[in-house]
Design an enzyme around this catalytic site. Structure first.
Site, PDB file in Angstrom:
ATOM      1  N   GLU A  86      -4.491   2.621  -4.231  1.00 36.75           N
ATOM      2  CA  GLU A  86      -3.019   2.565  -4.179  1.00 36.75           C
ATOM      3  C   GLU A  86      -2.517   1.243  -3.618  1.00 36.75           C
ATOM      4  O   GLU A  86      -1.393   1.137  -3.157  1.00 36.75           O
ATOM      5  CB  GLU A  86      -2.472   3.738  -3.358  1.00 36.75           C
ATOM      6  N   ASN A  92      -2.077  12.861  -4.514  1.00 35.72           N
ATOM      7  CA  ASN A  92      -3.242  13.234  -5.332  1.00 35.72           C
ATOM      8  C   ASN A  92      -3.722  14.641  -5.002  1.00 35.72           C
ATOM      9  O   ASN A  92      -3.993  15.444  -5.900  1.00 35.72           O
ATOM     10  CB  ASN A  92      -4.388  12.249  -5.112  1.00 35.72           C
ATOM     11  N   ASP A 117      -1.764   9.230 -10.910  1.00 34.61           N
ATOM     12  CA  ASP A 117      -1.823   8.123 -11.872  1.00 34.61           C
ATOM     13  C   ASP A 117      -0.427   7.744 -12.358  1.00 34.61           C
ATOM     14  O   ASP A 117      -0.108   6.558 -12.501  1.00 34.61           O
ATOM     15  CB  ASP A 117      -2.706   8.490 -13.063  1.00 34.61           C
ATOM     16  N   ASP A 175       0.858  -1.173   0.000  1.00 38.69           N
ATOM     17  CA  ASP A 175       0.000   0.000   0.000  1.00 38.69           C
ATOM     18  C   ASP A 175       0.899   1.229   0.000  1.00 38.69           C
ATOM     19  O   ASP A 175       1.762   1.374   0.878  1.00 38.69           O
ATOM     20  CB  ASP A 175      -0.881  -0.027   1.259  1.00 38.69           C
TER      21      ASP A 175
END
Length: 182
Positions: A138, A104, A113, A96
């Site tokens: 993620e 973000n 992305d 993770d």
């Protein structure tokens, strides 16, 4: 079939010449219908083959994460079921990305992305030969078939350390993203 029966009955009648002409005409019509049916069959076989190929592509796409190109959760779960059904030992590592929301929120989803795609490539290289999949968001998962936890942990740790050593910067602006860890 009905036409053939009528032609055969006409042959048995008093005028065999009329029955023979009728049978020749009926046979010609049946041959033409057979040719038409054969053309339709060839066309249907071609369409069927095209649909089969399209189905294969769609099935592959349904098992792939569109952003990273990795296997998706469905493909991962399917493979786990196959391994379980065949009693093949495996180890699973879940990775993770740390503080991904900050990337973000601070740099935008397009940068997020790109980070996810970069992470996917790094995990694939570090764990070559093993299934790397994106669970969602993620989260990534690596399926180590016929590997114990110690071997798997070593590969994942190597990838983690390699990633930690780098400082990431946005190409166009030079803006610093910093370290990316998981």
């Amino acid at each position: 079939g009905r036409d053939l029966q009528e032609g055969a009955a006409a042959l048995e009648s008093a005028d065999p010449q009329a029955g023979l002409g009728s049978l020749i005409r009926i046979t010609g019509a049946i041959l033409e219908r057979t040719r038409v049916a054969e053309r339709k069959l060839v066309q249907a076989e071609s369409e069927t083959q095209t649909l089969r190929q399209q189905l294969i592509v769609v099935e592959e796409e349904a098992r792939k994460d569109s952003l990273t190109g990795l296997a998706n959760r469905r493909a991962f779960e399917d493979r786990c079921r196959e391994l379980d059904a065949n009693a093949i030992p495996a180890t699973v590592a879940i990775c993770d990305l740390d503080h991904f929301k900050l990337i973000n929120d601070g740099h935008g989803h397009a940068v997020g992305d790109r980070v996810l795609r970069m992470m996917a490539r790094r995990l694939q290289r570090a764990c070559a030969g093993h299934m790397v999949a994106r669970l969602g968001g993620e989260e990534f998962v690596i399926l180590f078939e016929r590997r114990d936890a110690e071997e798997a942990a070593e590969l994942v740790e190597r990838a983690r350390r390699s990633l930690m050593r780098r400082e990431f910067v946005l190409r166009g602006t030079g803006e610093r993203i910093g370290q990316i860890t998981f």
